[in-house]
Design a protein around this motif. Sequence first.
Motif, PDB file in Angstrom:
ATOM      1  N   ASN A  47       0.721  -1.192  -0.031  1.00  0.00           N
ATOM      2  CA  ASN A  47      -0.002  -0.227   0.063  1.00  0.00           C
ATOM      3  C   ASN A  47       1.135   1.118  -0.184  1.00  0.00           C
ATOM      4  O   ASN A  47       0.852   2.239  -0.580  1.00  0.00           O
ATOM      5  CB  ASN A  47      -1.009  -0.087   1.280  1.00  0.00           C
ATOM      6  CG  ASN A  47      -2.012   1.155   1.223  1.00  0.00           C
ATOM      7  OD1 ASN A  47      -2.321   1.581   0.384  1.00  0.00           O
ATOM      8  ND2 ASN A  47      -1.858   1.728   2.406  1.00  0.00           N
ATOM      9  N   ALA A  48       1.906   1.245   0.742  1.00  0.00           N
ATOM     10  CA  ALA A  48       2.847   2.468   1.036  1.00  0.00           C
ATOM     11  C   ALA A  48       3.703   2.632  -0.485  1.00  0.00           C
ATOM     12  O   ALA A  48       3.700   3.900  -0.624  1.00  0.00           O
ATOM     13  CB  ALA A  48       3.745   2.211   2.124  1.00  0.00           C
ATOM     14  N   LYS A  51       2.369   5.176  -3.071  1.00  0.00           N
ATOM     15  CA  LYS A  51       2.472   6.682  -2.756  1.00  0.00           C
ATOM     16  C   LYS A  51       3.612   7.378  -3.476  1.00  0.00           C
ATOM     17  O   LYS A  51       4.587   7.741  -3.062  1.00  0.00           O
ATOM     18  CB  LYS A  51       2.778   6.839  -1.204  1.00  0.00           C
ATOM     19  CG  LYS A  51       1.588   6.390  -0.374  1.00  0.00           C
ATOM     20  CD  LYS A  51       1.918   6.597   1.038  1.00  0.00           C
ATOM     21  CE  LYS A  51       0.765   6.010   1.774  1.00  0.00           C
ATOM     22  NZ  LYS A  51       0.744   6.407   3.224  1.00  0.00           N
ATOM     23  N   HIS A  54       5.700  10.409  -2.118  1.00  0.00           N
ATOM     24  CA  HIS A  54       6.642  10.046  -1.397  1.00  0.00           C
ATOM     25  C   HIS A  54       8.087   9.560  -2.163  1.00  0.00           C
ATOM     26  O   HIS A  54       9.080  10.109  -1.865  1.00  0.00           O
ATOM     27  CB  HIS A  54       6.495   8.679  -0.617  1.00  0.00           C
ATOM     28  CG  HIS A  54       5.761   9.106   0.684  1.00  0.00           C
ATOM     29  ND1 HIS A  54       6.564   9.092   2.013  1.00  0.00           N
ATOM     30  CD2 HIS A  54       4.646   9.413   1.157  1.00  0.00           C
ATOM     31  CE1 HIS A  54       5.868   9.219   3.027  1.00  0.00           C
ATOM     32  NE2 HIS A  54       4.593   9.396   2.600  1.00  0.00           N
ATOM     33  N   GLU A  89       7.612  11.438   9.148  1.00  0.00           N
ATOM     34  CA  GLU A  89       6.760  10.458   9.767  1.00  0.00           C
ATOM     35  C   GLU A  89       6.666  10.685  11.249  1.00  0.00           C
ATOM     36  O   GLU A  89       5.643  10.932  11.951  1.00  0.00           O
ATOM     37  CB  GLU A  89       7.176   8.991   9.828  1.00  0.00           C
ATOM     38  CG  GLU A  89       7.192   8.324   8.245  1.00  0.00           C
ATOM     39  CD  GLU A  89       5.912   8.613   7.657  1.00  0.00           C
ATOM     40  OE1 GLU A  89       4.884   8.401   8.228  1.00  0.00           O
ATOM     41  OE2 GLU A  89       6.144   8.886   6.375  1.00  0.00           O
ATOM     42  N   ARG A 101       3.372   5.980   9.418  1.00  0.00           N
ATOM     43  CA  ARG A 101       3.722   4.537   9.334  1.00  0.00           C
ATOM     44  C   ARG A 101       5.044   4.244   9.125  1.00  0.00           C
ATOM     45  O   ARG A 101       5.528   4.922   8.431  1.00  0.00           O
ATOM     46  CB  ARG A 101       2.713   4.136   8.304  1.00  0.00           C
ATOM     47  CG  ARG A 101       1.295   4.149   8.330  1.00  0.00           C
ATOM     48  CD  ARG A 101       0.615   3.332   7.117  1.00  0.00           C
ATOM     49  NE  ARG A 101      -0.909   3.689   7.229  1.00  0.00           N
ATOM     50  CZ  ARG A 101      -1.293   4.634   6.481  1.00  0.00           C
ATOM     51  NH1 ARG A 101      -0.689   5.544   5.697  1.00  0.00           N
ATOM     52  NH2 ARG A 101      -2.881   4.787   6.532  1.00  0.00           N
ATOM     53  N   ALA A 103       5.842   1.698   7.306  1.00  0.00           N
ATOM     54  CA  ALA A 103       5.853   1.095   6.104  1.00  0.00           C
ATOM     55  C   ALA A 103       5.886   2.486   5.088  1.00  0.00           C
ATOM     56  O   ALA A 103       6.504   2.030   3.746  1.00  0.00           O
ATOM     57  CB  ALA A 103       4.528   0.315   5.634  1.00  0.00           C
ATOM     58  N   ASP A 104       5.481   3.518   5.427  1.00  0.00           N
ATOM     59  CA  ASP A 104       5.732   4.618   4.394  1.00  0.00           C
ATOM     60  C   ASP A 104       7.194   5.046   4.150  1.00  0.00           C
ATOM     61  O   ASP A 104       7.330   5.838   3.405  1.00  0.00           O
ATOM     62  CB  ASP A 104       5.055   6.004   5.188  1.00  0.00           C
ATOM     63  CG  ASP A 104       3.750   5.955   5.015  1.00  0.00           C
ATOM     64  OD1 ASP A 104       3.213   5.045   4.139  1.00  0.00           O
ATOM     65  OD2 ASP A 104       2.859   6.793   5.450  1.00  0.00           O
TER      66      ASP A 104
END
Length: 141
Positions: A47-48, A51, A54, A89, A101, A103-104
Amino acid sequence: MRHSWAVARWVPFAVISIASLWASARTTQGYRAPIFDWDISGPAIANALTKMPHITSMLMIFLLAVLAVGIGRLWLAALLTFVVGIGWEVVQMPTIGNNPRLADLAPDLVGIGLGWIIVAFGAMLWRRFRPAGERPDAGRA
Protein backbone atom coordinates in the motif's frame (compact mmCIF):
# COMPACT_ATOMS: atom_id res chain seq x y z
CA MET A 1 34.98 32.52 -2.28
CA ARG A 2 35.36 28.75 -2.32
CA HIS A 3 33.91 28.52 1.20
CA SER A 4 30.89 30.58 0.12
CA TRP A 5 30.19 28.13 -2.71
CA ALA A 6 30.48 25.17 -0.32
CA VAL A 7 27.91 26.74 2.00
CA ALA A 8 25.64 27.81 -0.87
CA ARG A 9 25.43 24.22 -2.15
CA TRP A 10 23.65 23.26 1.09
CA VAL A 11 20.97 25.96 0.85
CA PRO A 12 18.57 24.21 -1.58
CA PHE A 13 18.71 20.94 0.38
CA ALA A 14 18.18 22.68 3.72
CA VAL A 15 15.33 24.90 2.51
CA ILE A 16 13.41 22.14 0.73
CA SER A 17 13.94 19.68 3.61
CA ILE A 18 12.68 22.16 6.21
CA ALA A 19 9.75 23.17 3.99
CA SER A 20 8.78 19.54 3.45
CA LEU A 21 8.89 18.86 7.20
CA TRP A 22 6.75 21.93 7.81
CA ALA A 23 4.25 20.81 5.16
CA SER A 24 4.09 17.32 6.69
CA ALA A 25 3.30 18.77 10.09
CA ARG A 26 0.48 21.01 8.84
CA THR A 27 -3.12 20.06 9.47
CA THR A 28 -6.48 21.74 9.19
CA GLN A 29 -8.12 19.19 11.48
CA GLY A 30 -6.16 19.79 14.68
CA TYR A 31 -3.83 17.74 16.77
CA ARG A 32 -4.08 14.61 18.92
CA ALA A 33 -1.91 12.52 21.19
CA PRO A 34 0.96 11.18 19.04
CA ILE A 35 0.33 7.80 17.40
CA PHE A 36 2.46 5.68 15.08
CA ASP A 37 1.64 2.61 13.01
CA TRP A 38 4.52 0.12 13.31
CA ASP A 39 3.03 -2.34 10.79
CA ILE A 40 5.59 -3.47 8.20
CA SER A 41 3.61 -6.37 6.78
CA GLY A 42 3.58 -7.11 3.06
CA PRO A 43 0.17 -5.50 2.46
CA ALA A 44 1.19 -2.38 4.41
CA ILE A 45 4.37 -2.00 2.37
CA ALA A 46 2.50 -2.73 -0.89
CA ASN A 47 0.00 0.00 0.00
CA ALA A 48 2.79 2.42 0.90
CA LEU A 49 4.57 1.78 -2.41
CA THR A 50 1.58 3.29 -4.23
CA LYS A 51 2.45 6.71 -2.76
CA MET A 52 4.13 8.40 -5.71
CA PRO A 53 4.50 11.75 -3.87
CA HIS A 54 6.77 10.01 -1.34
CA ILE A 55 8.91 8.53 -4.11
CA THR A 56 9.19 11.69 -6.21
CA SER A 57 9.80 13.95 -3.22
CA MET A 58 12.57 11.70 -1.93
CA LEU A 59 14.12 11.58 -5.40
CA MET A 60 14.18 15.37 -5.57
CA ILE A 61 15.52 15.77 -2.03
CA PHE A 62 18.20 13.16 -2.75
CA LEU A 63 19.34 15.12 -5.82
CA LEU A 64 19.58 18.27 -3.69
CA ALA A 65 21.51 16.32 -1.06
CA VAL A 66 23.96 15.18 -3.75
CA LEU A 67 24.43 18.83 -4.72
CA ALA A 68 25.15 19.59 -1.06
CA VAL A 69 27.59 16.79 -0.23
CA GLY A 70 29.09 16.10 -3.64
CA ILE A 71 28.91 13.16 -6.00
CA GLY A 72 31.69 11.34 -4.18
CA ARG A 73 29.52 10.84 -1.09
CA LEU A 74 26.27 9.38 -2.37
CA TRP A 75 25.97 7.32 0.83
CA LEU A 76 25.82 10.55 2.86
CA ALA A 77 23.26 12.08 0.52
CA ALA A 78 21.12 8.93 0.90
CA LEU A 79 21.45 9.02 4.69
CA LEU A 80 20.50 12.71 4.92
CA THR A 81 17.53 12.15 2.63
CA PHE A 82 16.36 9.16 4.65
CA VAL A 83 16.56 11.25 7.83
CA VAL A 84 14.18 13.74 6.18
CA GLY A 85 11.80 10.84 5.42
CA ILE A 86 11.92 9.73 9.05
CA GLY A 87 11.28 13.33 10.03
CA TRP A 88 8.12 13.36 7.91
CA GLU A 89 6.72 10.43 9.86
CA VAL A 90 7.71 11.90 13.22
CA VAL A 91 6.11 15.31 12.61
CA GLN A 92 2.90 13.63 11.41
CA MET A 93 2.46 11.72 14.67
CA PRO A 94 0.31 14.35 16.45
CA THR A 95 -1.65 15.56 13.40
CA ILE A 96 -5.23 14.54 12.74
CA GLY A 97 -5.66 13.49 9.12
CA ASN A 98 -2.13 12.15 8.73
CA ASN A 99 -1.25 8.55 9.45
CA PRO A 100 2.45 8.11 10.18
CA ARG A 101 3.55 4.57 9.33
CA LEU A 102 6.79 2.67 9.39
CA ALA A 103 5.80 1.18 6.04
CA ASP A 104 5.84 4.68 4.52
CA LEU A 105 9.63 4.53 4.65
CA ALA A 106 9.54 1.91 1.86
CA PRO A 107 8.61 4.39 -0.90
CA ASP A 108 11.16 6.78 0.57
CA LEU A 109 13.83 4.14 0.05
CA VAL A 110 12.60 3.56 -3.51
CA GLY A 111 12.94 7.29 -4.26
CA ILE A 112 16.43 7.37 -2.78
CA GLY A 113 17.42 4.25 -4.72
CA LEU A 114 16.13 5.70 -8.00
CA GLY A 115 18.03 8.91 -7.32
CA TRP A 116 21.21 6.98 -6.56
CA ILE A 117 20.88 5.02 -9.83
CA ILE A 118 20.23 8.19 -11.85
CA VAL A 119 23.20 10.03 -10.36
CA ALA A 120 25.58 7.07 -10.63
CA PHE A 121 24.53 6.40 -14.23
CA GLY A 122 24.85 10.08 -15.11
CA ALA A 123 28.32 10.24 -13.56
CA MET A 124 29.36 7.13 -15.44
CA LEU A 125 28.15 8.60 -18.74
CA TRP A 126 29.88 11.90 -17.99
CA ARG A 127 33.20 10.16 -17.33
CA ARG A 128 32.79 8.05 -20.46
CA PHE A 129 31.79 10.74 -22.93
CA ARG A 130 33.36 13.98 -21.70
CA PRO A 131 35.72 15.71 -24.12
CA ALA A 132 39.23 14.28 -24.29
CA GLY A 133 40.79 17.51 -23.02
CA GLU A 134 38.87 17.17 -19.74
CA ARG A 135 39.80 13.54 -19.07
CA PRO A 136 42.48 12.79 -16.49
CA ASP A 137 44.12 10.34 -18.92
CA ALA A 138 44.17 12.86 -21.82
CA GLY A 139 47.46 13.02 -23.66
CA ARG A 140 48.68 9.61 -22.52
CA ALA A 141 49.60 7.13 -25.18
